[in-house]
Design a protein around this motif. Structure first.
Motif, PDB file in Angstrom:
ATOM      1  N   LYS A 130       0.920  -1.081  -0.098  1.00 33.82           N
ATOM      2  CA  LYS A 130      -0.060   0.072   0.039  1.00 33.82           C
ATOM      3  C   LYS A 130       0.875   1.162  -0.033  1.00 33.82           C
ATOM      4  CE  LYS A 130      -3.848   2.053   2.299  1.00 33.82           C
ATOM      5  NZ  LYS A 130      -4.839   2.058   3.423  1.00 33.82           N
ATOM      6  N   LYS A 131       1.824   1.265   0.503  1.00 36.17           N
ATOM      7  CA  LYS A 131       2.756   2.455   1.069  1.00 36.17           C
ATOM      8  C   LYS A 131       3.623   2.645  -0.706  1.00 36.17           C
ATOM      9  CE  LYS A 131       7.042   3.990   3.060  1.00 36.17           C
ATOM     10  NZ  LYS A 131       8.037   3.703   4.077  1.00 36.17           N
ATOM     11  N   ILE A 132       3.874   1.649  -1.339  1.00 36.39           N
ATOM     12  CA  ILE A 132       4.661   1.687  -2.698  1.00 36.39           C
ATOM     13  C   ILE A 132       3.795   1.952  -3.705  1.00 36.39           C
ATOM     14  CG2 ILE A 132       6.380   0.569  -3.923  1.00 36.39           C
ATOM     15  CD1 ILE A 132       7.456  -0.603  -1.528  1.00 36.39           C
ATOM     16  N   VAL A 133       2.616   1.359  -3.840  1.00 35.88           N
ATOM     17  CA  VAL A 133       1.729   1.211  -4.843  1.00 35.88           C
ATOM     18  C   VAL A 133       0.592   2.235  -4.566  1.00 35.88           C
ATOM     19  CG1 VAL A 133       0.058  -0.276  -6.414  1.00 35.88           C
ATOM     20  CG2 VAL A 133       2.319  -1.053  -5.477  1.00 35.88           C
ATOM     21  N   GLY A 134      -0.011   2.095  -3.383  1.00 42.72           N
ATOM     22  CA  GLY A 134      -1.225   2.899  -3.081  1.00 42.72           C
ATOM     23  C   GLY A 134      -2.546   2.315  -2.798  1.00 42.72           C
ATOM     24  N   LEU A 135      -2.614   0.858  -3.146  1.00 42.49           N
ATOM     25  CA  LEU A 135      -3.639   0.028  -2.923  1.00 42.49           C
ATOM     26  C   LEU A 135      -2.978  -0.945  -2.156  1.00 42.49           C
ATOM     27  CD1 LEU A 135      -5.603   0.015  -6.203  1.00 42.49           C
ATOM     28  CD2 LEU A 135      -6.253   1.252  -4.005  1.00 42.49           C
ATOM     29  N   THR A 136      -3.862  -1.836  -1.301  1.00 46.35           N
ATOM     30  CA  THR A 136      -3.658  -2.905  -0.656  1.00 46.35           C
ATOM     31  C   THR A 136      -3.380  -4.040  -1.767  1.00 46.35           C
ATOM     32  OG1 THR A 136      -5.787  -3.912  -0.384  1.00 46.35           O
ATOM     33  CG2 THR A 136      -4.698  -2.657   1.387  1.00 46.35           C
ATOM     34  N   PRO A 137      -2.695  -5.095  -1.881  1.00 46.70           N
ATOM     35  CA  PRO A 137      -2.540  -6.262  -2.802  1.00 46.70           C
ATOM     36  C   PRO A 137      -3.865  -6.868  -3.061  1.00 46.70           C
ATOM     37  CG  PRO A 137      -1.576  -7.011  -0.645  1.00 46.70           C
ATOM     38  CD  PRO A 137      -1.769  -5.471  -0.407  1.00 46.70           C
ATOM     39  N   GLY A 138      -4.661  -7.093  -1.981  1.00 46.28           N
ATOM     40  CA  GLY A 138      -5.984  -7.611  -2.627  1.00 46.28           C
ATOM     41  C   GLY A 138      -6.763  -6.914  -3.303  1.00 46.28           C
TER      42      GLY A 138
END
Length: 268
Positions: free
Chosen positions: A194-202
């Motif tokens: 979430k920190k690096i992409v912006g969303l949770t992986p799910g």
């Protein structure tokens, strides 16, 4: 309306695609929906402001705009002719460039200078200098991205590996599939992703699965009912639930209307 992708890449793999979007008087006024497809963007809007509406929040868009990951479509309004040049970025590009928790950008459009004044000024100058020359724009942007100082630590490398797997499998994965490939606990994976992409992986996997299905549909590759099962939706009710999450409307409402921008960028 003209929507055009350019496939040139930078050596740092920050750019997914460059794009150009323009409107003429014949297109106006335009109201359409923008479906998120898992890539953040940087865009420069020449001319009068445009408007986005997400979750009943209206934002005026003008000049240099950074757009983070969106977990749901937003409405887009254009009332004047104009030109937009843009950069569709790799999912981890903002983190590498800005070295900040990019979840602050999620479901948001930001003025670039509020995030990194120097980077924003440099890229704004490129957009302004290259407005009337597509070839020069592409060449200059690629050169600029080739020479950026980036934040790439072990966590970024691991999340990049997760992104590669998610796209390879078109989002049809479970969290445990990622955990088998990465040296993280589930909680750590969700926090770092979430920190690096912006969303949770799910959430990101659900978004990529849905956008992959819609690409196939808009490309007329296969019947919609076959796509629902191909992309591991157990039945139509599960698909309708996700459709409402990502579009904010039912499939029946969507298929009754034309969404020209969606049709163009999902096909390219």
């Amino acid at each position: 309306m003209e929507f055009k992708y350019y496939t040139e890449k930078d050596k740092n793999k920050l750019i997914n695609k460059l794009f150009k979007l323009s409107f003429s008087e014949d297109d106006l006024p335009l109201k359409t929906t923008i479906l998120p497809i898992g890539y953040p963007t940087i865009a420069y809007l020449f001319g009068d402001e445009q408007i986005s509406v997400y979750n009943n929040v209206t934002r005026k868009l003008k000049k240099l705009i950074f757009t983070g990951q969106h977990y749901g479509a937003y409405d887009y309004f254009v009332n004047d002719d104009g030109l937009t040049y843009g950069i569709e970025l790799h999912p981890t590009a903002f983190y590498k460039i800005l070295n900040t928790d990019v979840s602050i950008l999620t479901n948001q459009h930001f003025r670039g200078d509020l995030l990194d004044e120097k980077f924003s000024k440099n890229i704004e100058d490129i957009f302004l200098e290259c407005k009337n020359d597509e070839t020069y724009y592409i060449k200059t942007i690629i050169h600029f991205f080739n020479n950026l100082d980036l934040t790439i630590d072990d966590d970024v490398v691991q999340i990049d590996n997760a992104i590669d797997l998610i796209f390879k499998k078109e989002g049809m994965l479970q969290i445990n599939d990622l955990l088998r490939e990465l040296p993280y606990s589930q909680k750590t994976l969700e926090t770092k992703f979430k920190k690096i992409v912006g969303l949770t992986p799910g959430r990101y996997m659900k978004l990529i699965r849905f956008s992959a299905l819609m690409r196939k549909y808009e490309g007329n590759e296969i019947n919609l009912n076959h796509l629902i099962y191909k992309y591991a939706y157990y039945d139509q009710s599960h698909f309708i639930k996700d459709f409402k999450i990502f579009f904010g409307k039912s499939p029946k409402s969507y298929f009754k209307k034309d969404f020209p921008i969606i049709e163009k960028y999902l096909k390219d």
